[in-house]
Scaffold this active site. Structure first.
Site, mmCIF file in Angstrom:
data_model
loop_
_atom_site.group_PDB
_atom_site.id
_atom_site.type_symbol
_atom_site.label_atom_id
_atom_site.label_comp_id
_atom_site.label_asym_id
_atom_site.label_seq_id
_atom_site.Cartn_x
_atom_site.Cartn_y
_atom_site.Cartn_z
ATOM 1 N N ASP A 122 1.107 -1.259 0.200
ATOM 2 C CA ASP A 122 -0.236 0.218 -0.183
ATOM 3 C C ASP A 122 0.897 1.686 0.052
ATOM 4 O OD1 ASP A 122 1.096 -0.454 2.864
ATOM 5 O OD2 ASP A 122 -1.328 -0.488 2.781
HETATM 6 C C1 LAN Z 1 3.675 -1.164 10.268
HETATM 7 C C2 LAN Z 1 3.541 0.323 10.115
HETATM 8 C C3 LAN Z 1 2.547 0.552 8.213
HETATM 9 C C4 LAN Z 1 1.842 -0.532 8.104
HETATM 10 C C5 LAN Z 1 1.328 -0.177 7.447
HETATM 11 C C6 LAN Z 1 2.005 0.309 5.513
HETATM 12 C C7 LAN Z 1 -0.437 0.700 7.508
HETATM 13 C C8 LAN Z 1 -0.268 -1.611 6.647
HETATM 14 O O1 LAN Z 1 -0.780 -0.886 5.629
HETATM 15 C C9 LAN Z 1 1.091 -2.232 6.334
HETATM 16 C C10 LAN Z 1 2.120 -3.056 7.451
HETATM 17 C C11 LAN Z 1 2.982 -2.293 7.906
HETATM 18 C C12 LAN Z 1 4.098 -1.674 6.970
HETATM 19 C C13 LAN Z 1 3.417 -1.970 9.252
HETATM 20 C C14 LAN Z 1 3.958 -3.532 9.790
HETATM 21 C C15 LAN Z 1 4.038 -3.217 11.397
HETATM 22 C C16 LAN Z 1 5.152 -2.620 11.575
HETATM 23 C C17 LAN Z 1 5.955 -2.596 10.960
HETATM 24 C C18 LAN Z 1 4.172 -1.233 11.949
HETATM 25 C C19 LAN Z 1 2.483 -1.278 11.901
HETATM 26 C C20 LAN Z 1 4.946 -0.525 11.973
HETATM 27 C C21 LAN Z 1 5.927 -1.503 13.595
HETATM 28 C C22 LAN Z 1 5.243 -2.784 13.142
HETATM 29 C C23 LAN Z 1 6.631 -3.621 13.559
HETATM 30 C C24 LAN Z 1 5.664 -5.235 13.598
HETATM 31 C C25 LAN Z 1 6.916 -3.822 15.032
HETATM 32 C C26 LAN Z 1 7.813 -4.005 15.504
HETATM 33 C C27 LAN Z 1 7.125 -5.171 16.754
HETATM 34 C C28 LAN Z 1 7.630 -6.381 15.471
HETATM 35 C C29 LAN Z 1 5.595 -7.560 16.593
HETATM 36 C C30 LAN Z 1 9.159 -6.572 15.622
#
Ligand code: LAN
Length: 731
Positions: free
Chosen positions: A453
């Site tokens: 996205d």
């Molecule tokens: C995010 C932030 C953005 C998010 C969107 C783009 C909004 C989504 O549509 C796809 C997935 C994604 C990229 C995403 C995946 C997981 C993330 C990276 C996070 C929520 C921000 C933090 C999270 C990450 C996994 C945090 C660390 C924790 C773990 C469990 C490893």
């Protein structure tokens, strides 16, 4: 041990001189805070409005003329938000919420001897003090969540390392809560790992994490390359440190923490018996019988691990760690594998190595100081994601064409141009990466991960600017947009839906062996309505402007994606959101997609159902408000207060649907305008984002992008609605 510090009584006291902090954000999206020690450097570089706002200091921006219309309010909103744009064109912001990231920063830094500066330590302490729950002094999985062992054991430990005495009132209260919950040995797996690294828990008490799993043939459904990218990238360095049984050398602090964190005597703990001892308050995804059996087998294997296999497994995962660091210029996929990789690289290569220096440099990108102090952010920023929304908001509202916004938008376009990834990763298939050529990432190009996205929204923002704003140059060529289209098409799954970073690679039953306990749906990729929407809308918009490129493929992709979206609609009418809270978030996206394929309130029963679902949750004051619990429970749960951001999502959804009655949208506009502050800004309200079913995360720029977008759109929408009504009435 780190040098002693004088720590104030509570988080309300000034910990550092906030007027000395500056944000460096002029290097292609990297943002790094710096504390200026000398008066001369401070005077030579006065704080900007951006610095002050992020620190929670008064910006002293003047009150703007009171808005008469929704468009005036949107204009005021952007005239404020423009001040928060960094010199390189993006809008930096805090990205906190999860409470298990800062301890990783602190423990990882401590065990590798990677010092934190005095001012940083103080601000980290202030942050953790302020986020301790008022009632019981503990911390949860995220800062709005109830106290857990995971949150409390790790943050308590972090504070002790940072220099807070165990007799400090904050610590006494937190320790009490930790003991009431049963002590640190009831920590979930990731907590047990960090505590073992610090040598205040025993690796014998951690379920096995054998690197040999990477030696399985790749076609096996259980092979870790099929796991969700975050799950496998956290598993890799954990497994490396587990196989080495790496632990920090004992010292006074460690000996003391062993006394502080446990209810009984540390040295009498039966460690193997603790492997599955997890506090019920922490658990979201309990162990299945299959997982427990698997752990029993792996535990037995651990007693007789075959040395050549262990060696080969370790060599394989170390390769993967190095490739991940090199592919991402040491930013890494996220904050957890960032700090674990940092420790693993130090264990293998020592503090004199280039890897150590690079990790030290990039560690700073995650360290953000906000109004509550400093924390480890959820990623190295939200750069692309935020810029894409604000750009679309400005173009759709017409504000992009106003002369006073030209410079800001040009900088935004330059940033978008710079941040598109131009090549596939250096280590590509060998590191199990999806293609990146043509993609936009979530944060920066340097971090370099394709997100479906983000590619969609990034491409939309570029097309909007280049095609709809006459004064903008065409910086991104058609060829590069075609690369983005190729990436998007490459990410469609069999079901028609789109997942986050990659195609779904593994079977759903892998979730039965989810070992993390605190998160749901983390073992494989899943299709998401939000990600699918961005693909549909980006492709639909691209095709309007470039009908000669892969028209048939695009048509086919959109058709299948819409089919997925139809199937994903819940019986009540909404779509469930996984990355934002919750039904308002995903329903807004879904209705945006459907509108582009001609499905509106007038033409589609599904859309009608979705509108009625949303309308059934509109409140007295005209707004909407959902709690993060909606994501946890998969059912609508009201927030106690109406939320500006969710009100915007819901009102946008109604407009995408071309809802024929003006009244609900008008009421939403009124409510959002009533919360606008005289300088054009909005205050931060409850948390907006979510991940892995349980963990909330803030998107502080949403209160600007979605307000401006909704208000501006509503202005034109309502005007048109009245004009057609007038016409009808006249007929
Ligand atoms: C995010 C932030 C953005 C998010 C969107 C783009 C909004 C989504 O549509 C796809 C997935 C994604 C990229 C995403 C995946 C997981 C993330 C990276 C996070 C929520 C921000 C933090 C999270 C990450 C996994 C945090 C660390 C924790 C773990 C469990 C490893």
């Amino acid at each position: 041990m780190w040098s002693p510090l004088d720590v104030p009584e509570n988080g309300d006291a000034p910990f550092t001189d906030l007027t000395r902090w500056r944000l460096n954000a002029d290097d292609n999206g990297r943002h790094v805070w710096e504390y200026l020690e000398s008066d001369e450097t401070c005077q030579a570089r006065p704080q900007t409005v951006m610095d002050k706002f992020q620190l929670g200091l008064p910006t002293n921006l003047p009150a703007l003329p009171r808005p008469k219309t929704a468009l005036d309010a949107a204009r005021n909103g952007f005239s404020f938000f423009k001040h928060l744009q960094a010199p390189d064109g993006h809008w930096p912001c805090e990205y906190d919420g999860p409470m298990f990231l800062t301890p990783g920063l602190v423990i990882g830094s401590y065990v590798t001897g990677m010092e934190l500066k005095r001012a940083e330590r103080l601000e980290l302490i202030r942050y953790l003090f302020r986020k301790a729950h008022k009632e019981d002094g503990g911390w949860g999985l995220h800062f709005e969540g109830r106290s857990t062992v995971f949150g409390t054991a790790l943050n308590y430990t972090a504070l002790r390392i940072l220099g807070v005495s165990p007799d400090h009132p904050v610590m006494v209260k937190a320790r009490n809560t930790l003991h009431n919950l049963g002590g640190a040995m009831r920590s979930p797996q990731w907590g047990k790992v960090w505590l073992s690294i610090l040598n205040i828990y025993d690796w014998e008490g951690v379920n096995a994490l054998p690197p040999e799993l990477w030696l399985f043939p790749e076609w096996l459904p259980i092979h870790p390359h099929r796991w969700w990218i975050h799950a496998r990238n956290v598993f890799i360095p954990m497994s490396f440190l587990y196989a080495h049984r790496f632990k920090a050398p004992e010292n006074e602090l460690i000996l003391s923490l062993r006394r502080e964190l446990y209810v009984g005597d540390y040295y009498s703990i039966d460690w193997p018996a603790q492997r599955n001892n997890i506090c019920p308050v922490d658990i979201y995804a309990p162990h299945t019988f299959i997982l427990d059996s698997l752990f029993a087998i792996l535990g037995a294997y651990e007693l007789c691990a075959i040395p050549p296999l262990r060696k080969a497994g370790l060599a394989r995962i170390y390769d993967l760690i190095v490739m991940e660091d090199e592919n991402t210029a040491y930013q890494d996929l996220g904050p957890v594998n960032k700090m674990l990789n940092l420790v693993a690289r130090t264990v293998a290569e020592g503090p004199e190595s280039e890897a150590y220096a690079q990790h030290k440099l990039k560690r700073r990108d995650f360290m953000w100081i906000g109004p509550n102090g400093m924390s480890m952010n959820g990623t190295n920023g939200v750069q692309l994601w935020d810029i894409a929304f604000i750009v679309q908001a400005l173009v759709e509202t017409g504000l992009a064409e106003e002369e006073e916004n030209r410079e800001s938008l040009l900088k935004a376009l330059q940033w978008l141009d710079e941040s598109q990834i131009r090549d596939n990763p250096k280590h590509y298939e060998s590191a199990y990466r999806h293609r990146t050529k043509g993609a936009w990432p979530f944060s920066t190009k340097e971090q370099s991960y394709t997100v479906s996205d983000c590619t969609g929204e990034g491409m939309k923002a570029v097309i909007y600017l280049q095609e709809h704003v006459p004064s903008m140059p065409k910086l991104v060529s058609k060829e590069r947009l075609c690369d983005a289209v190729d990436v998007i098409i490459s990410m469609q799954n069999q079901s028609g839906g789109f997942a986050s970073y990659e195609l779904v690679r593994g079977p759903r039953w892998l979730e039965w062996i989810n070992p993390a306990e605190v998160f749901g749906n983390i073992m494989i990729e899943y299709e998401y309505p939000e990600c699918t929407t961005s693909a549909i809308t980006a492709l639909a918009i691209f095709r309007k402007h470039y009908p000669d490129y892969r028209y048939a493929d695009i048509e086919d992709t959109i058709r299948k994606a819409v089919k997925y979206l139809h199937a994903a609609q819940r019986p009540e009418g909404g779509w469930f959101g996984s990355w934002g809270i919750c039904f308002t978030y995903a329903t807004q996206f879904a209705l945006e997609s459907l509108s582009l394929v001609g499905e509106t309130y007038e033409t589609s029963v599904r859309v009608q159902k979705a509108c009625h679902f949303l309308l059934s949750h509109q409140r007295e004051d005209g707004g909407w408000g959902e709690s993060y619990e909606s994501c946890v429970k998969e059912a609508w749960i009201d927030h106690e207060n109406t939320q500006v951001v969710m009100t915007c999502w819901a009102a946008m959804a109604l407009m995408y649907a071309q809802y024929p009655e003006p009244e609900p949208i008008e009421r939403a506009v009124k409510m959002v305008m009533s919360r606008q502050l005289p300088d054009g800004s909005w205050a931060q309200e409850a948390i907006e984002g979510m991940f892995n079913k349980t963990c909330a995360i803030v998107y502080p720029n949403f209160k600007f992008s979605f307000t401006i977008w909704m208000l501006g759109r509503a202005h034109w929408y309502l005007e048109k609605l009245y004009a057609t009504r007038g016409k009808r009435a006249g007929n």
